[in-house]
Scaffold this motif. Structure first.
Motif, PDB file in Angstrom:
ATOM      1  N   THR A 153       0.815  -1.215   0.000  1.00 20.32           N
ATOM      2  CA  THR A 153       0.000   0.000   0.000  1.00 20.32           C
ATOM      3  C   THR A 153       0.851   1.268   0.000  1.00 20.32           C
ATOM      4  OG1 THR A 153      -0.209  -0.334   2.395  1.00 20.32           O
ATOM      5  CG2 THR A 153      -2.113  -0.882   1.045  1.00 20.32           C
ATOM      6  N   TYR A 154       2.055   1.191   0.577  1.00 22.99           N
ATOM      7  CA  TYR A 154       2.902   2.388   0.636  1.00 22.99           C
ATOM      8  C   TYR A 154       3.324   2.842  -0.770  1.00 22.99           C
ATOM      9  CZ  TYR A 154       6.761   5.488   1.990  1.00 22.99           C
ATOM     10  OH  TYR A 154       7.591   6.569   2.142  1.00 22.99           O
ATOM     11  N   LEU A 155       3.769   1.875  -1.600  1.00 28.22           N
ATOM     12  CA  LEU A 155       4.274   2.233  -2.932  1.00 28.22           C
ATOM     13  C   LEU A 155       3.197   2.887  -3.806  1.00 28.22           C
ATOM     14  CD1 LEU A 155       6.512   2.301  -5.001  1.00 28.22           C
ATOM     15  CD2 LEU A 155       5.966  -0.060  -5.624  1.00 28.22           C
ATOM     16  N   PRO A 156       1.979   2.312  -3.911  1.00 22.22           N
ATOM     17  CA  PRO A 156       0.963   2.989  -4.738  1.00 22.22           C
ATOM     18  C   PRO A 156       0.633   4.403  -4.252  1.00 22.22           C
ATOM     19  CG  PRO A 156       0.276   0.738  -4.249  1.00 22.22           C
ATOM     20  CD  PRO A 156       1.491   1.007  -3.425  1.00 22.22           C
TER      21      PRO A 156
ATOM     22  N   ALA B 261       0.771  10.186  -4.966  1.00 17.94           N
ATOM     23  CA  ALA B 261       1.050  11.496  -4.357  1.00 17.94           C
ATOM     24  C   ALA B 261       1.973  12.341  -5.229  1.00 17.94           C
ATOM     25  CB  ALA B 261       1.668  11.314  -2.962  1.00 17.94           C
ATOM     26  N   ASN B 262       2.559  11.715  -6.271  1.00 16.94           N
ATOM     27  CA  ASN B 262       3.396  12.461  -7.234  1.00 16.94           C
ATOM     28  C   ASN B 262       2.700  12.648  -8.576  1.00 16.94           C
ATOM     29  OD1 ASN B 262       6.288  13.050  -6.248  1.00 16.94           O
ATOM     30  ND2 ASN B 262       5.873  11.001  -5.442  1.00 16.94           N
ATOM     31  N   ASP B 263       1.423  12.266  -8.646  1.00 15.23           N
ATOM     32  CA  ASP B 263       0.711  12.311  -9.924  1.00 15.23           C
ATOM     33  C   ASP B 263      -0.256  13.494  -9.948  1.00 15.23           C
ATOM     34  OD1 ASP B 263      -0.803  11.900 -12.184  1.00 15.23           O
ATOM     35  OD2 ASP B 263      -0.961   9.740 -11.896  1.00 15.23           O
ATOM     36  N   PRO B 264       0.016  14.527 -10.789  1.00 11.06           N
ATOM     37  CA  PRO B 264      -0.882  15.706 -10.837  1.00 11.06           C
ATOM     38  C   PRO B 264      -2.307  15.348 -11.245  1.00 11.06           C
ATOM     39  CG  PRO B 264       1.186  16.122 -11.991  1.00 11.06           C
ATOM     40  CD  PRO B 264       1.163  14.657 -11.686  1.00 11.06           C
ATOM     41  N   GLN B 265      -2.476  14.184 -11.897  1.00  8.66           N
ATOM     42  CA  GLN B 265      -3.824  13.779 -12.306  1.00  8.66           C
ATOM     43  C   GLN B 265      -4.728  13.583 -11.083  1.00  8.66           C
ATOM     44  OE1 GLN B 265      -3.867  10.292 -14.777  1.00  8.66           O
ATOM     45  NE2 GLN B 265      -6.054   9.929 -14.481  1.00  8.66           N
ATOM     46  N   TYR B 266      -4.120  13.192  -9.948  1.00  7.01           N
ATOM     47  CA  TYR B 266      -4.894  12.944  -8.732  1.00  7.01           C
ATOM     48  C   TYR B 266      -4.830  14.109  -7.741  1.00  7.01           C
ATOM     49  CZ  TYR B 266      -5.117   8.061 -10.205  1.00  7.01           C
ATOM     50  OH  TYR B 266      -5.354   6.907 -10.909  1.00  7.01           O
ATOM     51  N   VAL B 267      -3.662  14.741  -7.613  1.00  5.09           N
ATOM     52  CA  VAL B 267      -3.488  15.740  -6.553  1.00  5.09           C
ATOM     53  C   VAL B 267      -3.189  17.145  -7.086  1.00  5.09           C
ATOM     54  CG1 VAL B 267      -2.790  14.078  -4.800  1.00  5.09           C
ATOM     55  CG2 VAL B 267      -1.050  15.083  -6.295  1.00  5.09           C
ATOM     56  N   GLY B 268      -3.284  17.328  -8.409  1.00  4.90           N
ATOM     57  CA  GLY B 268      -3.081  18.656  -8.972  1.00  4.90           C
ATOM     58  C   GLY B 268      -1.714  19.222  -8.643  1.00  4.90           C
ATOM     59  N   GLU B 269      -1.708  20.426  -8.108  1.00  3.86           N
ATOM     60  CA  GLU B 269      -0.434  21.083  -7.775  1.00  3.86           C
ATOM     61  C   GLU B 269       0.144  20.619  -6.444  1.00  3.86           C
ATOM     62  OE1 GLU B 269      -2.261  25.077  -5.594  1.00  3.86           O
ATOM     63  OE2 GLU B 269      -1.638  25.176  -7.687  1.00  3.86           O
ATOM     64  N   HIS B 270      -0.593  19.762  -5.714  1.00  3.13           N
ATOM     65  CA  HIS B 270      -0.155  19.340  -4.370  1.00  3.13           C
ATOM     66  C   HIS B 270       0.651  18.040  -4.415  1.00  3.13           C
ATOM     67  CE1 HIS B 270      -2.570  22.413  -2.366  1.00  3.13           C
ATOM     68  NE2 HIS B 270      -3.521  22.152  -3.243  1.00  3.13           N
TER      69      HIS B 270
ATOM     70  N   ARG C  66      10.550  17.919  -3.413  1.00  3.53           N
ATOM     71  CA  ARG C  66      11.788  17.130  -3.537  1.00  3.53           C
ATOM     72  C   ARG C  66      12.208  16.521  -2.204  1.00  3.53           C
ATOM     73  NH1 ARG C  66      15.782  20.709  -7.513  1.00  3.53           N
ATOM     74  NH2 ARG C  66      14.474  20.541  -9.402  1.00  3.53           N
ATOM     75  N   LEU C  67      12.163  17.328  -1.134  1.00  3.56           N
ATOM     76  CA  LEU C  67      12.591  16.822   0.176  1.00  3.56           C
ATOM     77  C   LEU C  67      11.696  15.677   0.632  1.00  3.56           C
ATOM     78  CD1 LEU C  67      14.361  17.002   2.687  1.00  3.56           C
ATOM     79  CD2 LEU C  67      12.805  18.746   3.597  1.00  3.56           C
ATOM     80  N   LEU C  68      10.368  15.870   0.468  1.00  2.71           N
ATOM     81  CA  LEU C  68       9.429  14.820   0.889  1.00  2.71           C
ATOM     82  C   LEU C  68       9.641  13.549   0.075  1.00  2.71           C
ATOM     83  CD1 LEU C  68       7.098  13.953   2.663  1.00  2.71           C
ATOM     84  CD2 LEU C  68       5.517  15.003   1.039  1.00  2.71           C
ATOM     85  N   ASN C  69       9.913  13.705  -1.217  1.00  3.20           N
ATOM     86  CA  ASN C  69      10.175  12.522  -2.044  1.00  3.20           C
ATOM     87  C   ASN C  69      11.466  11.821  -1.642  1.00  3.20           C
ATOM     88  OD1 ASN C  69       8.071  11.990  -3.796  1.00  3.20           O
ATOM     89  ND2 ASN C  69       8.689  13.583  -5.236  1.00  3.20           N
ATOM     90  N   ALA C  70      12.461  12.606  -1.270  1.00  5.96           N
ATOM     91  CA  ALA C  70      13.735  12.001  -0.855  1.00  5.96           C
ATOM     92  C   ALA C  70      13.537  11.173   0.416  1.00  5.96           C
ATOM     93  CB  ALA C  70      14.788  13.096  -0.634  1.00  5.96           C
ATOM     94  N   VAL C  71      12.860  11.763   1.403  1.00  9.53           N
ATOM     95  CA  VAL C  71      12.628  11.039   2.660  1.00  9.53           C
ATOM     96  C   VAL C  71      11.718   9.833   2.422  1.00  9.53           C
ATOM     97  CG1 VAL C  71      11.722  11.228   5.003  1.00  9.53           C
ATOM     98  CG2 VAL C  71      12.924  13.168   3.982  1.00  9.53           C
ATOM     99  N   SER C  72      10.686  10.027   1.592  1.00  4.97           N
ATOM    100  CA  SER C  72       9.755   8.934   1.315  1.00  4.97           C
ATOM    101  C   SER C  72      10.457   7.783   0.593  1.00  4.97           C
ATOM    102  CB  SER C  72       8.594   9.445   0.458  1.00  4.97           C
ATOM    103  OG  SER C  72       7.872  10.449   1.132  1.00  4.97           O
TER     104      SER C  72
END
Length: 409
Positions: free
Chosen positions: A357-360, A365-374, A378-384
């Motif tokens: 469930t974590y990977l999907p 959370a990186n797909d603008p189709q679902y979350v738009g501009e949110h 970069r920092l959050l992606n690095a930690v994630s």
């Protein structure tokens, strides 16, 4: 003012709702065997659940869609089904542990055997899910769960050697009578107890239940980034009590009564009454969340009507799923299996299923189709991404360590 009240209540609920039977048992077991030397695993787990829940809450608030709707769409039917089966099995195992935990807590309060409390607890869970409003159910259980702060009060009253506890936490070594493999097995168990997948299913689905929008992102982040870490502090208090009272006496925790024993010694009868109230509230609240999470997962994946805001006649298959899962939990517990044993296995298997469930969610959370501009920064992606590696390592190592250590025996 209403908004600030909602944030404060949400944080209190997150604190009280963080600790469930898995955290109660696992932290006490670890504290009684390893002292505070595995406190770092709690910290790693809390940071992980904050990342996971924050991304899931953001996806739910922006897209208006919960976890399993997106998993099926993103992964496709075949991979999505494998994901669903694994996640549902872990959620039902956790539900079984929570219902058993309620029965054990009621045994502490009444002296009546837990086998007699199991059907009563399951019926009460179903009744609350059916009849009580979502916001009342969530907030009452979470706020009553704050009674577990009595573990912190008891720890101060016990007057431990704080320097010794600090040294244990900093040395990060296993106890002389334990093996390194057992140490790492329990590190994964603590990690799994903190990052139980059902918490995220419930958090994101609850956001949809409460009709979160982009305006609720601040509330969601505050609940996650303040509530969960403070809930983690409660976990450390539980381990600290066990390290202070049980470890020096060589008492290993294999019953819930041993978990609350340090509170009775430190805070007396009043403390014991408060901690039993807290354990009942925490396990009952978690049973509500896991029961709902099982219904959420199956209904969302299959595109059925779902949600507490819908009457049972409007979401019959969602409510029927919850009833069936509760019946399964009761039947398993009535075989006489030890609920503590179910709890210990559930937290380890939670770690095994976590990547599914974590990977999907990380991808969405990186797909603008679902979350738009949110999308993630970069920092959050690095930690994630670092956490994705940690989660994969824990998932791969959990079963071999369970076999090699005979489940930490």
């Amino acid at each position: 003012m209403k908004k600030y009240f909602a944030v404060a209540l949400g944080i209190l609920t997150a604190i009280g709702g963080f600790v469930d039977i898995g955290d109660l048992v696992t932290n006490a077991v670890v504290g009684s065997r390893f002292g505070m030397s595995l406190a770092w695993a709690v910290v790693v787990g809390v940071v992980g659940i904050c990342l996971f829940a924050q991304m899931s809450g953001r996806v739910a608030a922006i897209s208006g869609r919960a976890t399993f709707e997106i998993i099926r769409e993103r992964l496709g039917p075949r991979a999505g089904t494998a994901n669903l089966v694994a996640s549902l099995l872990i959620t039902i195992m956790t539900l079984t542990a929570e219902v058993g935990g309620v029965a054990l807590a009621l045994q502490l309060a009444s002296g009546v055997q837990p086998l007699l409390w199991i059907p009563v607890a399951a019926f009460a869970v179903w009744l609350v899910i059916w009849r009580v409003k979502f916001s009342i159910m969530e907030n009452v259980a979470g706020v009553l769960g704050l009674s577990l702060v009595v573990f912190g009060v008891a720890l101060f009253l016990l007057g431990p050697d704080w320097g010794e506890l600090k040294d244990q936490a900093l040395q990060q070594t296993s106890h002389p009578r334990e093996t390194p493999l057992t140490y790492w097995y329990y590190a994964i168990a603590l990690f799994g107890a903190a990052m139980t997948p059902y918490e995220v299913f419930f958090f994101s689905s609850g956001g949809v239940e409460e009709r979160w929008t982009e305006k609720d992102l601040v509330t969601s982040r505050a609940n996650v980034l303040v509530g969960f870490p403070l809930g983690g502090v409660l976990s450390l208090f539980i381990a600290g009590c066990a390290a202070t009272v049980l470890l020096p006496r060589g008492i290993d925790v294999d019953a819930l009564s041993q978990t609350v024993l340090p509170v009775a010694m430190g805070a007396g009868q009043l403390g014991l009454a408060v901690v039993i109230l807290g354990v009942v509230a925490a396990t009952f609240g978690a049973a509500l969340e896991t029961g709902l999470s099982a219904g959420y997962a199956l209904a969302q994946f299959n595109g059925w009507s779902w949600g507490k805001f819908r009457r049972p006649a409007q979401a019959a298959r969602f409510h029927l799923t919850i009833i069936i899962c509760l019946i399964v939990a009761v039947l398993v517990l009535l075989t006489g299996i030890d609920p503590i044993l179910v709890t210990e296995y559930s937290v380890v298997f939670s770690a095994v299923a976590l990547p599914l469930t974590y990977l999907p969610i990380l991808v969405v959370a990186n797909d603008p189709q679902y979350v738009g501009e949110h999308t993630n920064g970069r920092l959050l992606n690095a930690v994630s991404s670092v956490y994705l590696v940690i989660i994969m390592v824990a998932a791969i190592a959990a079963i071999p360590l369970m076999i090699l250590t005979k489940a930490g025996a």
